[in-house]
Design a protein around this motif. Structure first.
Motif, PDB file in Angstrom:
ATOM      1  N   ILE A 156       0.675  -1.377   0.219  1.00  0.00           N
ATOM      2  CA  ILE A 156      -0.522   0.033   0.124  1.00  0.00           C
ATOM      3  C   ILE A 156       1.204   0.835  -0.002  1.00  0.00           C
ATOM      4  CG2 ILE A 156      -1.414   1.148   1.470  1.00  0.00           C
ATOM      5  CD1 ILE A 156      -2.995  -1.088   2.168  1.00  0.00           C
ATOM      6  N   THR A 157       2.029   1.517   1.513  1.00  0.00           N
ATOM      7  CA  THR A 157       2.661   2.422   0.395  1.00  0.00           C
ATOM      8  C   THR A 157       3.555   2.981  -0.310  1.00  0.00           C
ATOM      9  OG1 THR A 157       4.399   0.912   1.851  1.00  0.00           O
ATOM     10  CG2 THR A 157       3.263   2.627   3.322  1.00  0.00           C
ATOM     11  N   THR A 158       4.119   1.250  -0.884  1.00  0.00           N
ATOM     12  CA  THR A 158       4.149   1.811  -2.377  1.00  0.00           C
ATOM     13  C   THR A 158       3.255   2.097  -3.715  1.00  0.00           C
ATOM     14  OG1 THR A 158       5.719  -0.149  -2.443  1.00  0.00           O
ATOM     15  CG2 THR A 158       5.872  -0.147  -4.580  1.00  0.00           C
ATOM     16  N   VAL A 159       2.039   1.896  -3.208  1.00  0.00           N
ATOM     17  CA  VAL A 159       0.940   2.315  -4.446  1.00  0.00           C
ATOM     18  C   VAL A 159       1.215   3.824  -3.787  1.00  0.00           C
ATOM     19  CG1 VAL A 159      -1.342   1.825  -5.297  1.00  0.00           C
ATOM     20  CG2 VAL A 159       0.073   0.213  -4.778  1.00  0.00           C
ATOM     21  N   ILE A 160       1.337   3.833  -2.394  1.00  0.00           N
ATOM     22  CA  ILE A 160       0.632   5.650  -2.633  1.00  0.00           C
ATOM     23  C   ILE A 160       1.830   6.393  -2.616  1.00  0.00           C
ATOM     24  CG2 ILE A 160       0.240   7.075  -0.073  1.00  0.00           C
ATOM     25  CD1 ILE A 160      -1.092   5.094   1.049  1.00  0.00           C
ATOM     26  N   GLY A 161       2.861   6.232  -3.018  1.00  0.00           N
ATOM     27  CA  GLY A 161       4.423   6.691  -2.829  1.00  0.00           C
ATOM     28  C   GLY A 161       4.829   6.899  -4.507  1.00  0.00           C
ATOM     29  N   LEU A 162       4.308   6.205  -5.523  1.00  0.00           N
ATOM     30  CA  LEU A 162       3.871   5.888  -6.805  1.00  0.00           C
ATOM     31  C   LEU A 162       3.510   7.364  -7.408  1.00  0.00           C
ATOM     32  CD1 LEU A 162       4.278   1.991  -7.816  1.00  0.00           C
ATOM     33  CD2 LEU A 162       6.317   3.747  -7.548  1.00  0.00           C
ATOM     34  N   PHE A 163       1.796   6.709  -6.534  1.00  0.00           N
ATOM     35  CA  PHE A 163       0.602   8.325  -6.423  1.00  0.00           C
ATOM     36  C   PHE A 163       1.356   9.778  -6.662  1.00  0.00           C
ATOM     37  CE2 PHE A 163      -2.782  10.631  -5.593  1.00  0.00           C
ATOM     38  CZ  PHE A 163      -3.210  10.570  -6.960  1.00  0.00           C
ATOM     39  N   LEU A 164       2.022   9.915  -5.612  1.00  0.00           N
ATOM     40  CA  LEU A 164       2.285  10.549  -4.975  1.00  0.00           C
ATOM     41  C   LEU A 164       3.589  11.733  -5.995  1.00  0.00           C
ATOM     42  CD1 LEU A 164       2.201  10.790  -1.221  1.00  0.00           C
ATOM     43  CD2 LEU A 164       0.656  11.560  -2.446  1.00  0.00           C
ATOM     44  N   LEU A 165       4.598  10.787  -6.671  1.00  0.00           N
ATOM     45  CA  LEU A 165       5.306  10.641  -7.211  1.00  0.00           C
ATOM     46  C   LEU A 165       4.774  11.047  -9.036  1.00  0.00           C
ATOM     47  CD1 LEU A 165       8.211   8.454  -6.923  1.00  0.00           C
ATOM     48  CD2 LEU A 165       8.201  10.769  -6.145  1.00  0.00           C
ATOM     49  N   TYR A 166       4.010  10.166  -9.061  1.00  0.00           N
ATOM     50  CA  TYR A 166       2.898  10.379 -10.347  1.00  0.00           C
ATOM     51  C   TYR A 166       2.529  11.889 -10.086  1.00  0.00           C
ATOM     52  CZ  TYR A 166      -0.531   9.878 -14.075  1.00  0.00           C
ATOM     53  OH  TYR A 166      -0.931  10.406 -15.652  1.00  0.00           O
ATOM     54  N   LYS A 167       1.466  12.273  -9.384  1.00  0.00           N
ATOM     55  CA  LYS A 167       1.420  13.345  -9.389  1.00  0.00           C
ATOM     56  C   LYS A 167       2.696  15.051  -9.210  1.00  0.00           C
ATOM     57  CE  LYS A 167      -3.329  13.312  -9.674  1.00  0.00           C
ATOM     58  NZ  LYS A 167      -3.519  13.159 -10.129  1.00  0.00           N
ATOM     59  N   GLY A 168       3.320  14.549  -8.012  1.00  0.00           N
ATOM     60  CA  GLY A 168       4.495  15.771  -8.444  1.00  0.00           C
ATOM     61  C   GLY A 168       5.468  15.933  -9.143  1.00  0.00           C
ATOM     62  N   PHE A 169       5.376  14.901 -10.167  1.00  0.00           N
ATOM     63  CA  PHE A 169       6.236  15.270 -11.173  1.00  0.00           C
ATOM     64  C   PHE A 169       5.357  15.425 -12.439  1.00  0.00           C
ATOM     65  CE2 PHE A 169       9.257  12.627  -9.162  1.00  0.00           C
ATOM     66  CZ  PHE A 169      10.578  13.851  -8.686  1.00  0.00           C
ATOM     67  N   SER A 170       4.375  15.404 -12.284  1.00  0.00           N
ATOM     68  CA  SER A 170       3.149  16.007 -13.481  1.00  0.00           C
ATOM     69  C   SER A 170       3.455  14.971 -14.918  1.00  0.00           C
ATOM     70  CB  SER A 170       3.514  17.495 -13.896  1.00  0.00           C
ATOM     71  OG  SER A 170       3.289  18.325 -12.283  1.00  0.00           O
ATOM     72  N   ILE A 171       4.141  13.826 -14.317  1.00  0.00           N
ATOM     73  CA  ILE A 171       4.033  12.477 -14.956  1.00  0.00           C
ATOM     74  C   ILE A 171       3.215  12.925 -16.191  1.00  0.00           C
ATOM     75  CG2 ILE A 171       4.005  10.277 -16.476  1.00  0.00           C
ATOM     76  CD1 ILE A 171       5.519  10.821 -12.890  1.00  0.00           C
ATOM     77  N   GLY A 172       1.711  12.969 -16.133  1.00  0.00           N
ATOM     78  CA  GLY A 172       0.818  12.874 -16.326  1.00  0.00           C
ATOM     79  C   GLY A 172       0.096  13.597 -17.333  1.00  0.00           C
ATOM     80  N   GLU A 173       0.980  15.155 -17.536  1.00  0.00           N
ATOM     81  CA  GLU A 173       1.469  16.124 -18.281  1.00  0.00           C
ATOM     82  C   GLU A 173       2.013  15.564 -19.159  1.00  0.00           C
ATOM     83  OE1 GLU A 173       1.477  19.359 -16.073  1.00  0.00           O
ATOM     84  OE2 GLU A 173      -0.456  19.112 -14.880  1.00  0.00           O
ATOM     85  N   LEU A 174       3.486  15.314 -18.954  1.00  0.00           N
ATOM     86  CA  LEU A 174       4.058  14.483 -19.567  1.00  0.00           C
ATOM     87  C   LEU A 174       3.727  14.051 -20.293  1.00  0.00           C
ATOM     88  CD1 LEU A 174       7.222  14.263 -17.102  1.00  0.00           C
ATOM     89  CD2 LEU A 174       6.787  16.537 -18.161  1.00  0.00           C
ATOM     90  N   PHE A 175       3.307  12.818 -20.100  1.00  0.00           N
ATOM     91  CA  PHE A 175       3.056  11.802 -21.152  1.00  0.00           C
ATOM     92  C   PHE A 175       1.938  12.307 -22.564  1.00  0.00           C
ATOM     93  CE2 PHE A 175       4.040   8.526 -17.925  1.00  0.00           C
ATOM     94  CZ  PHE A 175       4.950   7.972 -18.930  1.00  0.00           C
ATOM     95  N   THR A 176       0.898  13.347 -21.630  1.00  0.00           N
ATOM     96  CA  THR A 176      -0.092  13.469 -22.949  1.00  0.00           C
ATOM     97  C   THR A 176       0.590  14.812 -23.637  1.00  0.00           C
ATOM     98  OG1 THR A 176      -1.803  13.647 -20.804  1.00  0.00           O
ATOM     99  CG2 THR A 176      -2.249  15.488 -22.871  1.00  0.00           C
ATOM    100  N   GLY A 177       1.718  14.933 -23.125  1.00  0.00           N
ATOM    101  CA  GLY A 177       2.508  16.353 -23.934  1.00  0.00           C
ATOM    102  C   GLY A 177       3.536  15.487 -24.891  1.00  0.00           C
TER     103      GLY A 177
END
Length: 399
Positions: free
Chosen positions: A185-206
């Motif tokens: 669970i902490t791994t999933v939460i950590g990955l989610f926070l990193l995903y949001k913190g580094f704006s990985i979704g926006e990077l993939f969208t761009g």
């Protein structure tokens, strides 16, 4: 010049608490609305928003401006219908009063989403966000928590992940153990926070947007990027194969040096191919090429030479590779005996070659893309005056 001071209410709190239909236009109508909303719900921040709209309108009137103050609300069916209702009311106000500009008053992030609708119809000079000051005590904390639980968007953002965590943890604890469940669970939460913190979704969208634009515009870099990806895979495979062929792959340092030694030529070729494609795209556009695109291929090869030299030095010291053997050469009057380059000489040769190549890249970039700085415009130079106040041209002019 008419200015529209509009107070936005996306969720129609005003209509729900007072029974009035928007738009509500006019100083007296909005002032009466303040009393109705305040009597219906004194804790509502909409009261402060309405008062702020009146204050802004009064301030503009004091400056001798023609002001129309109005309250525009959406509806409670859906966000789309609410936005469309606001758009229709704004169209009616603009058609009736023909304002040249608008001042938008809002009190929440939900209402702020309506600002682009206003901007698409009239020039917005200011967006006034009303923040209500509250006492920091237990009672206020209770009311803040109550308001937080009443906000649907905040509930979905915060409470849903917490609820999923509380549901999944007992199942994981039963199946694989408490420690493993907590770690997962902490791994999933950590990955989610990193995903949001580094704006990985926006990077993939761009990245997807740039890829789509490249495909539609027929850029050369699309092909070179695919070739670069293939060369990268080859480099990773060759590096892994070199590590697997070691007799004693224990430790980390020597396998890493072997991987770098074998994979760096392929990885440098991949980067060189990608940068060459980007450089060709810039050249095809018939525009001045930036220094970075011209210098990048030289930097890539320079870094590859330096990394290759250092990795070769360490591997040679560990007797994993042989030094460079240069055979004898005879040509005319020039005769060169065979010799060996190894150890520090080999490292120095690669480092110097990389350094010189980087300098060549800087020179090439400055030569092909550099432009002479334009002189600032100034007054024409005045001719030197003689002692008697006449200019030099006057003294040489024929009478």
């Amino acid at each position: 010049m008419t200015t529209l001071v509009v107070c936005l209410d996306r969720t129609d709190d005003v209509g729900r608490k007072t029974g009035l239909r928007s738009p509500i236009v006019g100083w007296e109508a909005v002032r009466a609305l303040v009393t109705d909303v305040g009597l219906a719900d004194p804790e509502d921040s909409g009261v402060n928003s309405l008062l702020e709209a009146l204050r802004v309108a009064q301030s503009l009137r004091d400056d001798d401006e023609e002001v129309v103050v109005a309250v525009v609300s959406g509806d409670r069916e859906s966000m789309v219908s609410a936005d469309r209702a606001v758009a229709r009311q704004l169209d009616d106000l603009i058609a009736k009063y023909d304002p040249e500009s608008a001042v938008v008053v809002i009190d929440s992030a939900e209402d702020e989403r309506l600002v682009p609708i206003v901007e698409s119809r009239v020039r917005v000079d200011s967006v006034d966000r009303v923040v209500v000051r509250q006492a920091r005590d237990i009672e206020s904390t209770y009311y803040l928590l109550k308001q937080f639980l009443a906000d649907e968007e905040l509930r979905q953002t915060v409470l849903v992940p917490i609820g999923l965590t509380l549901l999944v943890f007992p199942m994981l604890a039963t199946l694989v153990g408490p420690a493993e469940g907590a770690a997962a669970i902490t791994t999933v939460i950590g990955l989610f926070l990193l995903y949001k913190g580094f704006s990985i979704g926006e990077l993939f969208t761009g990245l997807a947007r740039r890829t789509r634009e490249s495909l539609y515009t027929g850029q050369v870099s699309v092909v070179t990027y695919v070739v670069a990806a293939g060369l990268t895979l080859v480099g990773l495979f060759v590096g892994g194969l070199g590590v697997s062929n070691l007799d004693d792959p224990s430790g980390v340092f020597l396998p890493a040096m072997q991987f770098a030694f074998d994979s760096v030529p392929w990885l440098a070729a991949a980067a060189l191919t990608a940068s060459a494609g980007r450089l060709l795209d810039e050249a095809i556009r018939e525009e001045p090429i930036r220094n970075s695109y011209l210098n990048l291929p030289f930097i890539v090869v320079s870094v590859g030479l330096v990394v290759r030299g250092f990795s070769a030095y360490f591997l040679e010291q560990a007797n994993l590779i042989d030094p460079i053997y240069v055979p004898a050469f005879e040509g005319g009057i020039l005769t060169v005996e065979s010799f060996v380059i190894g150890g520090g000489n080999r490292l120095a040769m690669f480092v110097v070659a990389g350094f010189l190549l980087s300098l060549v890249g800087v020179k090439v970039a400055s030569t092909f893309s550099g432009t002479e700085p334009s002189r600032p415009e100034s007054e024409p130079e005045r001719e030197p005056e003689l002692v008697d106040g006449s200019s030099e041209s006057d003294s040489t002019r024929s009478p």
